[in-house]
Every structure is written in structure tokens, then in C-alpha cells.
Scaffold this motif. Sequence first.
Motif, PDB file in Angstrom:
ATOM      1  N   PRO A   1       0.825  -1.210   0.000  1.00 20.66           N
ATOM      2  CA  PRO A   1       0.000   0.000   0.000  1.00 20.66           C
ATOM      3  C   PRO A   1       0.856   1.256   0.000  1.00 20.66           C
ATOM      4  CG  PRO A   1       0.005  -1.042   2.168  1.00 20.66           C
ATOM      5  CD  PRO A   1       0.677  -1.997   1.235  1.00 20.66           C
ATOM      6  N   PRO A   2       0.297   2.382  -0.476  1.00 18.49           N
ATOM      7  CA  PRO A   2       1.060   3.635  -0.499  1.00 18.49           C
ATOM      8  C   PRO A   2       1.501   4.050   0.899  1.00 18.49           C
ATOM      9  CG  PRO A   2      -0.955   3.816  -1.794  1.00 18.49           C
ATOM     10  CD  PRO A   2      -1.050   2.528  -1.043  1.00 18.49           C
ATOM     11  N   ILE A   3       2.635   4.738   0.971  1.00 21.66           N
ATOM     12  CA  ILE A   3       3.123   5.278   2.241  1.00 21.66           C
ATOM     13  C   ILE A   3       2.467   6.641   2.430  1.00 21.66           C
ATOM     14  CG2 ILE A   3       5.161   5.976   3.538  1.00 21.66           C
ATOM     15  CD1 ILE A   3       6.803   4.102   1.764  1.00 21.66           C
ATOM     16  N   LYS A   4       1.648   6.767   3.469  1.00 18.65           N
ATOM     17  CA  LYS A   4       0.867   7.989   3.662  1.00 18.65           C
ATOM     18  C   LYS A   4       1.655   8.993   4.493  1.00 18.65           C
ATOM     19  CE  LYS A   4      -3.556   5.614   3.217  1.00 18.65           C
ATOM     20  NZ  LYS A   4      -4.855   5.281   3.861  1.00 18.65           N
ATOM     21  N   THR A   5       2.454   9.797   3.813  1.00 17.84           N
ATOM     22  CA  THR A   5       3.235  10.849   4.449  1.00 17.84           C
ATOM     23  C   THR A   5       3.231  12.054   3.524  1.00 17.84           C
ATOM     24  OG1 THR A   5       5.319  10.226   3.386  1.00 17.84           O
ATOM     25  CG2 THR A   5       4.790   9.124   5.463  1.00 17.84           C
ATOM     26  N   SER A   6       3.762  13.180   4.013  1.00 13.10           N
ATOM     27  CA  SER A   6       4.003  14.302   3.113  1.00 13.10           C
ATOM     28  C   SER A   6       5.082  13.889   2.123  1.00 13.10           C
ATOM     29  CB  SER A   6       4.444  15.534   3.901  1.00 13.10           C
ATOM     30  OG  SER A   6       3.370  16.066   4.644  1.00 13.10           O
ATOM     31  N   GLN A   7       4.858  14.188   0.845  1.00 15.84           N
ATOM     32  CA  GLN A   7       5.799  13.722  -0.161  1.00 15.84           C
ATOM     33  C   GLN A   7       5.812  14.648  -1.372  1.00 15.84           C
ATOM     34  OE1 GLN A   7       4.414   9.771  -1.104  1.00 15.84           O
ATOM     35  NE2 GLN A   7       2.339  10.440  -1.495  1.00 15.84           N
ATOM     36  N   VAL A   8       6.971  14.696  -2.006  1.00 16.57           N
ATOM     37  CA  VAL A   8       7.134  15.398  -3.278  1.00 16.57           C
ATOM     38  C   VAL A   8       7.346  14.314  -4.326  1.00 16.57           C
ATOM     39  CG1 VAL A   8       8.551  16.999  -4.605  1.00 16.57           C
ATOM     40  CG2 VAL A   8       8.102  17.444  -2.183  1.00 16.57           C
ATOM     41  N   VAL A   9       6.410  14.190  -5.257  1.00  9.36           N
ATOM     42  CA  VAL A   9       6.380  13.074  -6.197  1.00  9.36           C
ATOM     43  C   VAL A   9       6.700  13.568  -7.603  1.00  9.36           C
ATOM     44  CG1 VAL A   9       4.963  11.233  -7.177  1.00  9.36           C
ATOM     45  CG2 VAL A   9       4.625  11.924  -4.788  1.00  9.36           C
ATOM     46  N   SER A  10       7.622  12.885  -8.260  1.00  9.60           N
ATOM     47  CA  SER A  10       7.932  13.200  -9.658  1.00  9.60           C
ATOM     48  C   SER A  10       7.305  12.151 -10.565  1.00  9.60           C
ATOM     49  CB  SER A  10       9.446  13.237  -9.885  1.00  9.60           C
ATOM     50  OG  SER A  10      10.038  11.988  -9.555  1.00  9.60           O
ATOM     51  N   ARG A  11       6.749  12.598 -11.680  1.00 17.51           N
ATOM     52  CA  ARG A  11       6.129  11.684 -12.642  1.00 17.51           C
ATOM     53  C   ARG A  11       7.184  11.213 -13.645  1.00 17.51           C
ATOM     54  NH1 ARG A  11       0.540  15.128 -13.529  1.00 17.51           N
ATOM     55  NH2 ARG A  11      -0.690  14.091 -11.914  1.00 17.51           N
ATOM     56  N   ASP A  12       8.038  10.311 -13.179  1.00 12.49           N
ATOM     57  CA  ASP A  12       9.125   9.818 -14.018  1.00 12.49           C
ATOM     58  C   ASP A  12       8.602   9.059 -15.234  1.00 12.49           C
ATOM     59  OD1 ASP A  12      10.387  10.771 -11.762  1.00 12.49           O
ATOM     60  OD2 ASP A  12      11.861   9.160 -11.684  1.00 12.49           O
ATOM     61  N   ARG A  13       7.514   8.321 -15.051  1.00 13.40           N
ATOM     62  CA  ARG A  13       6.985   7.527 -16.162  1.00 13.40           C
ATOM     63  C   ARG A  13       6.667   8.405 -17.366  1.00 13.40           C
ATOM     64  NH1 ARG A  13       2.856   2.707 -14.274  1.00 13.40           N
ATOM     65  NH2 ARG A  13       4.043   1.962 -12.458  1.00 13.40           N
ATOM     66  N   MET A  14       6.065   9.559 -17.104  1.00 12.04           N
ATOM     67  CA  MET A  14       5.664  10.453 -18.179  1.00 12.04           C
ATOM     68  C   MET A  14       6.850  10.820 -19.067  1.00 12.04           C
ATOM     69  SD  MET A  14       4.168  14.330 -17.767  1.00 12.04           S
ATOM     70  CE  MET A  14       2.710  13.766 -16.905  1.00 12.04           C
TER      71      MET A  14
ATOM     72  N   PRO B   1      19.392   0.972 -10.649  1.00  9.83           N
ATOM     73  CA  PRO B   1      19.412  -0.171  -9.720  1.00  9.83           C
ATOM     74  C   PRO B   1      18.005  -0.687  -9.437  1.00  9.83           C
ATOM     75  CG  PRO B   1      20.774   1.642  -8.915  1.00  9.83           C
ATOM     76  CD  PRO B   1      20.004   2.178 -10.071  1.00  9.83           C
ATOM     77  N   HIS B   2      17.837  -1.987  -9.444  1.00 10.22           N
ATOM     78  CA  HIS B   2      16.512  -2.581  -9.285  1.00 10.22           C
ATOM     79  C   HIS B   2      15.882  -2.288  -7.934  1.00 10.22           C
ATOM     80  CE1 HIS B   2      17.501  -5.767 -12.605  1.00 10.22           C
ATOM     81  NE2 HIS B   2      17.233  -4.576 -13.094  1.00 10.22           N
ATOM     82  N   THR B   3      16.693  -1.900  -6.951  1.00 10.91           N
ATOM     83  CA  THR B   3      16.152  -1.613  -5.619  1.00 10.91           C
ATOM     84  C   THR B   3      15.594  -0.194  -5.515  1.00 10.91           C
ATOM     85  OG1 THR B   3      18.374  -0.948  -4.886  1.00 10.91           O
ATOM     86  CG2 THR B   3      17.698  -3.233  -4.473  1.00 10.91           C
ATOM     87  N   TYR B   4      15.777   0.622  -6.533  1.00 10.79           N
ATOM     88  CA  TYR B   4      15.297   2.003  -6.511  1.00 10.79           C
ATOM     89  C   TYR B   4      13.897   2.078  -7.112  1.00 10.79           C
ATOM     90  CZ  TYR B   4      19.884   4.026  -5.368  1.00 10.79           C
ATOM     91  OH  TYR B   4      21.060   4.380  -4.757  1.00 10.79           O
ATOM     92  N   ALA B   5      12.981   2.746  -6.419  1.00 13.18           N
ATOM     93  CA  ALA B   5      11.641   2.961  -6.967  1.00 13.18           C
ATOM     94  C   ALA B   5      11.711   3.770  -8.257  1.00 13.18           C
ATOM     95  CB  ALA B   5      10.762   3.675  -5.948  1.00 13.18           C
ATOM     96  N   SER B   6      12.631   4.737  -8.315  1.00 14.91           N
ATOM     97  CA  SER B   6      12.756   5.558  -9.532  1.00 14.91           C
ATOM     98  C   SER B   6      13.154   4.710 -10.728  1.00 14.91           C
ATOM     99  CB  SER B   6      13.780   6.676  -9.317  1.00 14.91           C
ATOM    100  OG  SER B   6      15.065   6.131  -9.029  1.00 14.91           O
ATOM    101  N   ALA B   7      14.036   3.723 -10.506  1.00 13.05           N
ATOM    102  CA  ALA B   7      14.462   2.854 -11.608  1.00 13.05           C
ATOM    103  C   ALA B   7      13.290   2.031 -12.127  1.00 13.05           C
ATOM    104  CB  ALA B   7      15.594   1.934 -11.149  1.00 13.05           C
ATOM    105  N   LYS B   8      12.450   1.548 -11.207  1.00 12.50           N
ATOM    106  CA  LYS B   8      11.275   0.774 -11.614  1.00 12.50           C
ATOM    107  C   LYS B   8      10.296   1.641 -12.396  1.00 12.50           C
ATOM    108  CE  LYS B   8      11.679  -2.253  -7.565  1.00 12.50           C
ATOM    109  NZ  LYS B   8      11.072  -2.652  -6.277  1.00 12.50           N
ATOM    110  N   GLU B   9      10.100   2.876 -11.917  1.00 15.02           N
ATOM    111  CA  GLU B   9       9.175   3.778 -12.597  1.00 15.02           C
ATOM    112  C   GLU B   9       9.672   4.120 -14.005  1.00 15.02           C
ATOM    113  OE1 GLU B   9       6.036   5.513 -11.388  1.00 15.02           O
ATOM    114  OE2 GLU B   9       6.287   3.487 -10.593  1.00 15.02           O
ATOM    115  N   ARG B  10      10.968   4.361 -14.123  1.00 18.48           N
ATOM    116  CA  ARG B  10      11.523   4.740 -15.432  1.00 18.48           C
ATOM    117  C   ARG B  10      11.475   3.564 -16.405  1.00 18.48           C
ATOM    118  NH1 ARG B  10      16.411   8.570 -12.891  1.00 18.48           N
ATOM    119  NH2 ARG B  10      14.909   9.807 -11.661  1.00 18.48           N
TER     120      ARG B  10
END
Length: 368
Positions: free
Chosen positions: A182-195, A218-227
Motif C-alpha cells: 500500500p502507499p506510504i501515507k506521508t508528506s511527499q514530493v512526487v515526480s512523474r518519471d513515467r511520463m 538499480p533494481h532496488t530504486y523505486a525511480s528505476a522501476k518507474e523509469r
Amino acid sequence: MTVPPQTQPVKPSAADPVEEFLKRRKKATINDVAALARVSKKTVSRIINNSPSVREETREAVNAIIARIGFRPDPQARGLAFRRSFLLGLIYDNPNAQYIVNMQMGILDKVRGSGIELVVHPCDKTSDSFLEEIRDFVELQRLSGVILLPPIAENRQLIQVLEELAVPFVRITARHGDDNSPPIKTSQVVSRDRMGCQQAADHLVELGHRRIGFIEGPHTYASAKERRQGFAEGLKAHGLDIDPAVTAEGAYSFESGFEAGQKILSQPDRPTAIFASNDEMAIGAYKAALQMGLSVPGDLSIIGFDDSPLASRIYPALTTVRLPIRDMGRTAAETLIDQDNHRKHTMIFDAALVVRDSTAPAPKTFKP
């Protein structure tokens, strides 16, 4: 004999108390400011901390005194008075030095002149003492807020530690949550890397490229998965897929980009284009192409991600996906300083392709 009228002695003009203070060459204190401005110490404290409960003319007069005598509030003293420090912590474990610098610059854009300072804390997320180290850092500095950069921004155990310490924090992340939790419910700044990655795929296919290499993060990075996901979606829209034969994992560093570029370009049926998941790896691919006698973009088109300062300075200038990193850092700091910390805020930033000189139409013939 005429007696001249008796003249009154001339009284010397009153000396400027500020000038008299400056002649003493002593370090200014809050008590000095209060005495020279003829207000209470509490009033000076309120003005320093931007309290709205002070008349504007008083605020202007006190600020004028502060500027003239060069008074600087003591962060430690302020911290004792308010039972917290006036320090923001930036915590990261990220190999991309330029990303870190740009993020710091954005945060400093906000805190400069506010009386708040930035404390930078690199860490090693693989260390056994990782969580305890950060707990000690936050408690020792008595931080008033924390900004977490990826990949540790995705670490749920770390988030639990910060929640236990009751310190406000903001996560910089590439998405709201991962695919399996599930999403982590905190204050966050999110970039739309997929776009941005979808746009990169569109651009290369529209230039006629069909065999496209991919240097992923790196496969452990959320940004890498999104890209990766964004790039795959962009190719799929044109009936193409990521080809494992010309795909290599990098570490978001120049060296790993160079090694991945060598591996991809050594394939018997080498690609006519490469998309790298950040600029550091894209520039590493430049070097690999150069060493193999390939020209960019004549023989090989290359796209990066981040739009770091180097992207527009290398030759040929790099086509890349722009991520507003500095703006993201500024927004994270604003969230901690200006807004109600009891609310959860999500700020979203779009990524967009910036076309420069490293991409061109696919060559009709090329040397395998």
C-alpha cells in the motif's frame, strides 16, 4: 560701555546610540537589539521568529537595528527557547552527486535568510546500524524537520523511526507507492518519471529507431522501476518491447553507464539508440561509443534523464528528460517550514523531454 548680550552655551548633539555601540566593537546580542530599539527582549524574539503579533512600524525599526549592528540569532539559544533546533536535515544514500547538489540548492533557496540552517547527512542503507545511526542523528541535532531522498525515502522502517521521534518529514519519491504494497501515507514530493520516459520512447521511435538499448537504474530504486515501466509503456504504444539482449543494469553512476554501454554496443546486432535512466549513465555511454569509434548521434542516438547541468555542456548536448530537482527541494523545504505539519501533503512534479543534439534519425545502414 555696551555690555554684549550673554550667549547660551551650545549643547552638543546627542550621539547616535547605534554608532556608539558600533565603536565598542562587541558581538551583538538580543539584549543589545532590545536596548537600542527600546523594546522588550520578547518583542525582538517575536520579530526574529516572524510572529504576526507585532506592529509593522516596530518590526521595521527593530529589523533596521538588527541590520546596522549585524546581529545574528544563535541557533542553539533559539533551540533552547523553543525546545527544538532551527535545523532541517537532508538524509540520503544516493550515488548521483549532481542530484544531491541540485536538491540542496533548492532547499537553500527556501531557508536562506530565514534563520533556519540545513544539515546534510549521508548514510549507508546497507549498514546494520543504518536505522540507529539516523535515530541518533535526528535526536542529537534536535531537528525541526527532515527531508528524505530516494531510495531511503521508500524505507518503511526508517519512516516508522521518524514517526516515533515525532519529527516532521517529507519524502522525495518517484511514485506514491510500489506495486506490491500500500502507499506510504506521508508528506511527499512526487515526480512523474513515467511520463518523461514515455516521451523518450516516443521520440526515438518517431526518429525511426526500432532496436533501442536501455541502461536501467538499480533494481532496488523505486525511480528505476518507474523509469523502466514508463519506457516500456512508451515502446509498447508503438508495438515494441524492451529487448533484454540490449539492456543492462547500471548504478546511476558514470562508470556503470560506461560499462553498460560497452556491453550493449558489443552485441552483434547493436542498437541505433540508447535510453539511459539518468544523465550520468548516459554520459558513460557516450564514452563507450567514442571508444568503439561510433559517433553521437550519427551512429548512435542517446537520451538521458534528469537534465543535469552537464547535459547542456557536453558535446553534442544531451537530449534528456528534465526533472525539476531544484524546485522539488524548494517545495519540500516549504512544506516543512510554512505549512501545517499535522497534515499530509502531496506535491506532484511532471517530467518532460528536452530535445538537444544527441538524437537524430536512425541511420539507414550501420556497422554491426
